[in-house]
Each structure stands twice: as structure tokens, then as C-alpha cells.
Motif scaffolding. Sequence first.
Motif, mmCIF file in Angstrom:
data_model
loop_
_atom_site.group_PDB
_atom_site.id
_atom_site.type_symbol
_atom_site.label_atom_id
_atom_site.label_comp_id
_atom_site.label_asym_id
_atom_site.label_seq_id
_atom_site.Cartn_x
_atom_site.Cartn_y
_atom_site.Cartn_z
ATOM 1 N N ARG A 193 0.843 -1.192 0.000
ATOM 2 C CA ARG A 193 0.000 0.000 0.000
ATOM 3 C C ARG A 193 0.882 1.247 0.000
ATOM 4 N N PRO A 194 0.322 2.422 -0.388
ATOM 5 C CA PRO A 194 1.087 3.666 -0.278
ATOM 6 C C PRO A 194 1.489 3.920 1.167
ATOM 7 N N VAL A 195 2.641 4.581 1.343
ATOM 8 C CA VAL A 195 3.146 4.821 2.698
ATOM 9 C C VAL A 195 3.572 6.274 2.851
ATOM 10 N N LEU A 196 3.569 6.735 4.099
ATOM 11 C CA LEU A 196 4.083 8.053 4.415
ATOM 12 C C LEU A 196 5.601 7.994 4.558
ATOM 13 N N SER A 197 6.263 8.952 3.937
ATOM 14 C CA SER A 197 7.716 9.062 4.078
ATOM 15 C C SER A 197 8.049 10.390 4.737
ATOM 16 N N SER A 198 8.919 10.346 5.730
ATOM 17 C CA SER A 198 9.474 11.562 6.299
ATOM 18 C C SER A 198 10.880 11.752 5.730
ATOM 19 N N PHE A 199 11.614 12.747 6.237
ATOM 20 C CA PHE A 199 12.900 13.094 5.623
ATOM 21 C C PHE A 199 13.962 13.364 6.680
ATOM 22 N N VAL A 200 15.202 13.252 6.234
ATOM 23 C CA VAL A 200 16.344 13.828 6.941
ATOM 24 C C VAL A 200 17.066 14.683 5.908
ATOM 25 N N VAL A 201 17.205 15.988 6.186
ATOM 26 C CA VAL A 201 17.708 16.929 5.186
ATOM 27 C C VAL A 201 18.796 17.802 5.789
ATOM 28 N N THR A 202 19.820 18.073 4.989
ATOM 29 C CA THR A 202 20.789 19.122 5.296
ATOM 30 C C THR A 202 20.783 20.088 4.121
ATOM 31 N N GLY A 203 21.043 21.357 4.396
ATOM 32 C CA GLY A 203 21.024 22.355 3.342
ATOM 33 C C GLY A 203 19.599 22.712 2.945
ATOM 34 N N ASN A 204 19.412 23.026 1.656
ATOM 35 C CA ASN A 204 18.106 23.387 1.110
ATOM 36 C C ASN A 204 17.832 22.534 -0.122
ATOM 37 N N VAL A 205 16.757 21.739 -0.041
ATOM 38 C CA VAL A 205 16.437 20.808 -1.127
ATOM 39 C C VAL A 205 14.944 20.884 -1.425
ATOM 40 N N LYS A 206 14.614 20.926 -2.720
ATOM 41 C CA LYS A 206 13.229 20.818 -3.158
ATOM 42 C C LYS A 206 13.011 19.431 -3.758
ATOM 43 N N ALA A 207 11.878 18.830 -3.417
ATOM 44 C CA ALA A 207 11.502 17.524 -3.967
ATOM 45 C C ALA A 207 10.150 17.668 -4.652
ATOM 46 N N LYS A 208 10.073 17.225 -5.909
ATOM 47 C CA LYS A 208 8.843 17.346 -6.692
ATOM 48 C C LYS A 208 8.503 15.994 -7.286
ATOM 49 N N GLY A 209 7.265 15.532 -7.007
ATOM 50 C CA GLY A 209 6.821 14.247 -7.527
ATOM 51 C C GLY A 209 5.316 14.202 -7.599
ATOM 52 N N SER A 210 4.753 12.990 -7.613
ATOM 53 C CA SER A 210 3.301 12.841 -7.664
ATOM 54 C C SER A 210 2.633 13.412 -6.419
#
Length: 253
Positions: A193-210
Motif C-alpha cells: 500500500r502507499p506509505v508516508l515518508s518523512s525526511f532527513v535533510v541538510t542544506g536546502n532541497v526541493k523535492a517534486k513528484g506525484s
Amino acid sequence: MEFIFRDLPPTEVDVDTLPNVEGFAFADFDSVKSGWWLTERTAPTPEEQEITESVPYRQGSYDFSMIDNERFFNNREITYKLLYVGEEYRNRKGFEQELKRQLMPHNWGKLVDTHEPVYYWWAKCKSVEVDDSSDDATLEASIVFTAYPYAYTNHNEGADYWDDVFFPHWIWQQVKFSVNGSQDVNVKNIGSRPVLSSFVVTGNVKAKGSFGEVSLNDSNYKQTQVVLDIGDNKINLSGNGTIEFVFKREEMV
């Protein structure tokens, strides 16, 4: 697994017994370490939350149970039957009481089953029934858990612990990326099934998807989650820094 065999004729030689390795663990209770033998395990698929409507003068009915091609289920029940052999009656009574004390008071938590070593259930104990047999000097226990309909992987995707690898249904994939400019990546969700994803980020990042577009940095990534669809999730990353997708698969097993 190494099996031990012996001839059928009577013998005076002591026979080694099979090790007790099958069972479950919940809260501070471990059925194997506590001396219980697992004799039966039942984990039927959960009941679907069906929404149907019939129309006069039409064969069959309309089924509105799915949204975005996902079926929805009620909690499932998992039943274990355990056997304890030996001891006097008062000692068996103590084992019965200890079994109930260690299982019933606890809230929802991890249910770890040796039958599914790659996964765990999120569950709570619903009931414990025990039958004492004075003739056989045994205790038989029937334990029912109420569980979330899907099992979770033991570790986050990308954290490939060798003991957890299940070759018939497994992939090795990169979920952490260094970003300097713009790049396209594919994060796969091979779960049920679809799942929730969280993140670990450094700096500045843009993520673009569905899931749309999210702008992430050191100060806001902990409050941001996105939904990863089943299968390929083609994502464009841009900016400067690092980004890691943090999620566990959910499996119908």
C-alpha cells in the motif's frame, strides 16, 4: 536446518529433543524464553471495509470500497496456541497468571513473530484463555491479538540488515541523495500500500513528484511528510544539500 533421526526400535539411549525456536514476543514477554511451545498460529487476512450500493433493476451492485485504487481493511486478529508441559498444579497456575500479567495490561506495541522474521505487527492483546490438564500435567493457552491490517518491515527502507533480507520480495535501493543542482531519482515502494515518508535533510532541497512539491531545509524537514505510491516514485530533486527518504514498507502477509 539440521534434523536428528533415530531408528524406530526401542533404545536405552537418550534422545535429543528439538529446540524450541518458534513463538512470539510482545512487550516484555517472549514465549520461547518463557518455556511455552507454539502449537498453532492463525493469521487470516483482515475483513475489508466494504461500501456497496444496489440499484433497482440492475444486476449486481456498485462497490465504492476503494479510493485511488486502494482497498481498506479493518484490524485483523492473530491467534497463537501455546503449550506448557510439566510442573505441579500450583506452578502451572503461576505460569497462567504470569502469562496474563505480561500480556493483557499493555497498550499497542510491537508483536514480533518468528514466522515472519522480516516484519512485525502493531498490536495489542485482546484475550488470554488457558486450559489446565491435571492428567497430562500441561497448560494450553489460546492468545488473541488485535493488529493493524498490514505488517511493517523491521527497519527503514534502504537500511539493509542481512538477517532481514527476504529474497523472494526484496530490493536494494538508494534512499539518500546528495543534491547539487537538479537531478531525477526513483524511490521504489514495493510494499502492499502507499506509505508516508518523512525526511532527513541538510542544506536546502526541493523535492517534486506525484505528491506535489515540498521545500525542505534544516528547520522544517521534521514536520514534513509525503505519500509514496506503490511502485516507482519518480522525483525531481533540486537545490544544494542532502536528502534521505525515511519510510517502512507495509505488507499484507
